[in-house]
Write a protein that holds these residues in place. Structure first.
Motif, PDB file in Angstrom:
ATOM      1  N   MET A  92     -24.428  37.317  -5.382  1.00 57.21           N
ATOM      2  CA  MET A  92     -23.334  37.878  -6.192  1.00 57.21           C
ATOM      3  C   MET A  92     -23.870  38.945  -7.129  1.00 57.21           C
ATOM      4  SD  MET A  92     -21.022  34.645  -7.356  1.00 57.21           S
ATOM      5  CE  MET A  92     -19.876  35.636  -8.310  1.00 57.21           C
TER       6      MET A  92
ATOM      7  N   TYR B 258     -23.812  40.809 -10.722  1.00 53.97           N
ATOM      8  CA  TYR B 258     -23.459  40.581 -12.123  1.00 53.97           C
ATOM      9  C   TYR B 258     -23.852  41.808 -12.926  1.00 53.97           C
ATOM     10  CZ  TYR B 258     -23.197  35.655 -10.831  1.00 53.97           C
ATOM     11  OH  TYR B 258     -22.863  34.459 -10.248  1.00 53.97           O
TER      12      TYR B 258
ATOM     13  N   GLU C  61     -28.229  34.953  -7.308  1.00 56.77           N
ATOM     14  CA  GLU C  61     -27.613  33.975  -6.404  1.00 56.77           C
ATOM     15  C   GLU C  61     -26.571  33.086  -7.094  1.00 56.77           C
ATOM     16  OE1 GLU C  61     -29.576  30.492  -7.913  1.00 56.77           O
ATOM     17  OE2 GLU C  61     -28.340  30.427  -6.081  1.00 56.77           O
ATOM     18  N   SER C  62     -26.604  33.001  -8.404  1.00 54.29           N
ATOM     19  CA  SER C  62     -25.591  32.209  -9.103  1.00 54.29           C
ATOM     20  C   SER C  62     -25.541  32.649 -10.559  1.00 54.29           C
ATOM     21  CB  SER C  62     -25.936  30.719  -9.049  1.00 54.29           C
ATOM     22  OG  SER C  62     -27.070  30.475  -9.873  1.00 54.29           O
ATOM     23  N   LEU C  63     -24.561  32.132 -11.289  1.00 50.30           N
ATOM     24  CA  LEU C  63     -24.475  32.446 -12.720  1.00 50.30           C
ATOM     25  C   LEU C  63     -25.722  31.942 -13.450  1.00 50.30           C
ATOM     26  CD1 LEU C  63     -22.745  33.627 -15.063  1.00 50.30           C
ATOM     27  CD2 LEU C  63     -21.918  31.316 -15.454  1.00 50.30           C
ATOM     28  N   ASP C  64     -26.213  30.776 -13.050  1.00 50.85           N
ATOM     29  CA  ASP C  64     -27.420  30.230 -13.686  1.00 50.85           C
ATOM     30  C   ASP C  64     -28.569  31.227 -13.601  1.00 50.85           C
ATOM     31  OD1 ASP C  64     -26.089  27.987 -14.321  1.00 50.85           O
ATOM     32  OD2 ASP C  64     -27.188  26.629 -12.999  1.00 50.85           O
TER      33      ASP C  64
ATOM     34  N   LEU D 270     -27.850  34.300 -15.817  1.00 55.63           N
ATOM     35  CA  LEU D 270     -28.052  34.006 -17.243  1.00 55.63           C
ATOM     36  C   LEU D 270     -29.543  33.935 -17.569  1.00 55.63           C
ATOM     37  CD1 LEU D 270     -25.287  31.277 -17.839  1.00 55.63           C
ATOM     38  CD2 LEU D 270     -25.174  33.709 -18.414  1.00 55.63           C
TER      39      LEU D 270
ATOM     40  N   ARG E 118     -21.137  39.510 -16.719  1.00 52.43           N
ATOM     41  CA  ARG E 118     -19.852  39.465 -16.013  1.00 52.43           C
ATOM     42  C   ARG E 118     -20.062  39.660 -14.521  1.00 52.43           C
ATOM     43  NH1 ARG E 118     -15.665  41.743 -19.630  1.00 52.43           N
ATOM     44  NH2 ARG E 118     -14.330  42.001 -17.815  1.00 52.43           N
ATOM     45  N   PRO E 119     -19.457  38.783 -13.714  1.00 54.62           N
ATOM     46  CA  PRO E 119     -19.542  38.987 -12.271  1.00 54.62           C
ATOM     47  C   PRO E 119     -18.657  40.155 -11.853  1.00 54.62           C
ATOM     48  CG  PRO E 119     -18.169  37.077 -12.760  1.00 54.62           C
ATOM     49  CD  PRO E 119     -18.666  37.594 -14.072  1.00 54.62           C
TER      50      PRO E 119
ATOM     51  N   HIS F 299     -21.075  22.814 -17.816  1.00 54.66           N
ATOM     52  CA  HIS F 299     -21.881  24.038 -17.881  1.00 54.66           C
ATOM     53  C   HIS F 299     -21.657  24.748 -19.217  1.00 54.66           C
ATOM     54  CE1 HIS F 299     -23.657  27.879 -16.779  1.00 54.66           C
ATOM     55  NE2 HIS F 299     -24.195  27.271 -15.727  1.00 54.66           N
TER      56      HIS F 299
ATOM     57  N   ALA G 203     -21.490  27.697 -19.891  1.00 50.09           N
ATOM     58  CA  ALA G 203     -20.630  28.888 -19.793  1.00 50.09           C
ATOM     59  C   ALA G 203     -19.160  28.523 -20.011  1.00 50.09           C
ATOM     60  CB  ALA G 203     -20.816  29.566 -18.440  1.00 50.09           C
TER      61      ALA G 203
ATOM     62  N   ARG H 297     -15.504  29.545  -9.968  1.00 50.51           N
ATOM     63  CA  ARG H 297     -15.580  30.234  -8.679  1.00 50.51           C
ATOM     64  C   ARG H 297     -15.996  31.697  -8.854  1.00 50.51           C
ATOM     65  NH1 ARG H 297     -10.245  30.257  -5.960  1.00 50.51           N
ATOM     66  NH2 ARG H 297      -9.984  32.060  -7.303  1.00 50.51           N
TER      67      ARG H 297
ATOM     68  N   ALA I 136     -17.299  33.388 -11.420  1.00 49.24           N
ATOM     69  CA  ALA I 136     -18.559  33.710 -12.085  1.00 49.24           C
ATOM     70  C   ALA I 136     -19.755  33.128 -11.346  1.00 49.24           C
ATOM     71  CB  ALA I 136     -18.538  33.215 -13.530  1.00 49.24           C
ATOM     72  N   GLY I 137     -19.484  32.322 -10.316  1.00 44.82           N
ATOM     73  CA  GLY I 137     -20.591  31.777  -9.533  1.00 44.82           C
ATOM     74  C   GLY I 137     -21.360  30.686 -10.258  1.00 44.82           C
ATOM     75  N   ILE I 138     -20.654  29.808 -10.999  1.00 42.62           N
ATOM     76  CA  ILE I 138     -21.327  28.641 -11.589  1.00 42.62           C
ATOM     77  C   ILE I 138     -21.659  27.691 -10.433  1.00 42.62           C
ATOM     78  CG2 ILE I 138     -21.068  26.642 -13.118  1.00 42.62           C
ATOM     79  CD1 ILE I 138     -19.272  28.323 -14.897  1.00 42.62           C
ATOM     80  N   PRO I 139     -22.943  27.408 -10.220  1.00 41.21           N
ATOM     81  CA  PRO I 139     -23.309  26.668  -9.001  1.00 41.21           C
ATOM     82  C   PRO I 139     -23.027  25.162  -9.112  1.00 41.21           C
ATOM     83  CG  PRO I 139     -25.269  27.181 -10.281  1.00 41.21           C
ATOM     84  CD  PRO I 139     -24.111  27.762 -11.035  1.00 41.21           C
TER      85      PRO I 139
ATOM     86  N   ARG J  59     -24.899  22.315  -8.562  1.00 40.41           N
ATOM     87  CA  ARG J  59     -26.227  21.767  -8.273  1.00 40.41           C
ATOM     88  C   ARG J  59     -26.886  21.259  -9.543  1.00 40.41           C
ATOM     89  NH1 ARG J  59     -28.612  27.402  -7.237  1.00 40.41           N
ATOM     90  NH2 ARG J  59     -28.877  28.076  -9.359  1.00 40.41           N
TER      91      ARG J  59
ATOM     92  N   ARG K  88     -29.500  21.187 -20.342  1.00 40.27           N
ATOM     93  CA  ARG K  88     -28.271  20.931 -19.605  1.00 40.27           C
ATOM     94  C   ARG K  88     -27.902  19.448 -19.642  1.00 40.27           C
ATOM     95  NH1 ARG K  88     -26.933  24.469 -15.617  1.00 40.27           N
ATOM     96  NH2 ARG K  88     -25.108  23.107 -15.464  1.00 40.27           N
TER      97      ARG K  88
END
Lengths: 117, 411
Positions: free
Chosen positions: A1, A3, A87-90, A93, A110-111, B119, B121, B166, B168-171, B173, B183
């Motif tokens: 993705m 960002y 690959e992800s928000l994590d 960030l 921001r995505p 999360h 976020a 969805r 923002a792609g919060i995974p 896992r 976390r």
């Protein structure tokens, strides 16, 4: 993705040009950019000229209105950006936290919208 | 013998019990929480129609997940955009056979799910609401009621959160080892917030939240059996909840610890909390939840107010201050010291906290100052603080208790 990391800070905050801290600060930016390139995350990234150079335009009734200054008169202003592939928000960030300005300013992550074909 | 439950209650019970597990597995396979929830919701609607005639299947969870997954596959076929998820979903479909017991058939993805719901976020209130919805299986209406929000407002909050996850792609896992401690804190804090909402609530809509938090705590213990703080949190909730019945008088008004009838405390629950705590402490990774549980255990296992081991409690608060240096912890430390034979030191700490913004309108602070002032022989200060504590108290029983103490002072 994809960002976008929008780099915000108050003018005058953080290391200033002409001070001893400025060299290491810019070197840290260089290292961050290199890391993003090496790990395949870097798409684009730039610094912006100061807020004093900002101009806004809008169109009302077909007439273009031009105003001096930034869109919002806030203390913290947009000073640059990175566009990263993460690959992800994590992951995004975690990268944003490494941007040197995060030490004294704030990075908005921001995505980007993915348009369906 | 328990009364036979109506079929409706049975179905609701089954759905609530299995909801989190099914939803987590579906979401992991589909990659979209909102869609997974819609499909599961529809599966539940079909169950409500079908089960009264056909009977409840041997494994209701397996039935629900198979039905939900079939609904999802149908929707995917109609919508080419979801092509990517189809193979995974088909795999999930194939692994769930007709009569498989849920433990073997459905991969447990609740831990991944709770990290997503909690999360950083997401706003804290959203984390709490989303955890209650996705893992607790509470309805949006129930969650709204416990927040005293309008159902539409809560529904909107949940929809927005799922959209952000969805977009923002919060995974889904378990976080990387480097992020895990922070976390994990967020997850524990959400569960404890849910518990506290239920525990301090007077409204009936909120009281079931403490039971729900304990249930989530048990699930988390099951998923992370080696984490001492996870066990510490469960112990803390059990030890606090066990004393719930003693905390209120006949009219439902709050009673101070000193006045509580300890026979009304739940001995079995105290024993369970105490035993979980001891095992946790044995792991040698002490944290704030274990310390608070240890303090709670000291009170819970003490036969009377007079027999309380204040020296141990003061020492535990001393350790807690090092990890959580908040004004409320300092206040409790000072009170414990005062009963552990160090009245002068405790009173000095309390006077030092004067003017602290957090404590200014915090009723227990003024009650404690009054008590310590009275025991220090400072009658005029004690009367002043009692007056403030009485004014801030919302419990008539407590007001009477404090007035009697104030009136008994000579001078």
């Amino acid at each position: 993705m994809q960002y976008i990391c929008l780099i915000y800070s108050a003018e005058g905050a953080g290391p200033q040009r002409g001070t001893a801290d400025f060299g290491p600060f810019m070197q840290a930016y260089g290292a961050f950019t290199a890391e993003m390139q090496e790990t395949g995350r870097f798409i684009a990234g730039d610094a912006l000229q100061s807020v004093a150079t900002a101009t806004c335009v809008s169109v009302k009734d077909g007439k273009t209105i031009t105003t001096d200054g930034p869109f919002a008169e806030t203390k913290e202003q947009l000073g640059g950006y990175y566009l990263l592939d993460c690959e992800s928000l994590d992951d995004a960030l975690a990268q944003a936290a490494k941007i040197p300005t995060a030490q004294h300013g704030r990075i908005e992550v921001r995505p980007l919208v993915v348009w369906d074909n | 013998m328990p009364l036979p439950l109506s079929l409706d209650q049975t179905i609701n019970g089954v759905v609530r019990e299995e909801w989190g597990r099914i939803l987590a597995a579906l979401t992991k396979a589909i990659g979209d929480l909102q869609l997974a929830e819609d499909c599961l919701q529809e599966a539940v609607a079909r169950a409500i129609k079908r089960w009264p005639e056909a009977g409840i299947p041997d494994s209701p969870a397996a039935w629900l997940i198979r039905t939900a997954r079939n609904i999802a596959i149908d929707r995917f076929r109609r919508d080419a955009r979801h092509d990517r998820a189809l193979p995974e979903l088909t795999l999930l479909a194939e692994t769930v056979a007709e009569d498989d017991p849920i433990d073997e058939a459905i991969p447990d993805k609740r831990l991944e799910m709770i990290f997503t719901c909690c999360h950083p976020a997401l706003e804290e209130k959203t984390r709490v609401a989303l955890t209650l919805r996705t893992l607790g299986g509470l309805t949006t209406e129930e969650i709204a009621a416990s927040f005293l929000d309008a159902p539409a407002t809560m529904a909107q909050r949940l929809v927005r959160a799922k959209r952000k996850i969805r977009a923002a792609g919060i995974p889904y896992r378990i976080p990387e080892t480097s992020d895990l401690p922070e976390r994990m804190q967020a997850v524990l804090s959400v569960i404890y917030l849910i518990f506290s909402r239920g525990n301090t609530a007077t409204a009936a809509q909120s009281q079931h939240l403490s039971a729900e938090a304990i249930r989530l705590g048990r699930i988390l213990c099951q998923l992370l059996p080696d984490d001492a703080e996870v066990a510490g949190l469960l112990a803390l909730m059990l030890l606090t909840d066990a004393r719930k019945a003693g905390r209120l008088d006949r009219d439902g008004h709050f009673l101070p610890l000193e006045q509580q009838n300890r026979r009304r405390w739940d001995k079995a629950r105290i024993a369970e909390g105490d035993s979980i705590l001891r095992k946790a402490l044995g792991r040698g990774a002490v944290g704030p939840y274990q310390l608070q549980a240890a303090i709670s255990a000291c009170h819970a296992t003490s036969p009377s107010w007079q027999d309380t081991n204040w020296t141990e409690i003061a020492a535990l608060y001393g350790l807690l201050i090092q990890m959580v240096p908040t004004p409320v912890v300092r206040l409790n430390h000072a009170v414990a010291l005062s009963y552990a034979g160090q009245l002068e030191q405790g009173y000095a700490i309390l006077n030092g906290l004067q003017g602290n913004a957090t404590l200014r309108e915090y009723q227990p602070f003024h009650a404690a100052r009054a008590d310590l002032a009275a025991r220090s022989g400072d009658v005029s200060a004690a009367k002043k603080h009692y007056a403030k504590a009485i004014a801030l108290s919302v419990s008539p029983t407590e007001q009477l208790f404090l007035s009697a103490k104030s009136d008994s002072l000579s001078g």
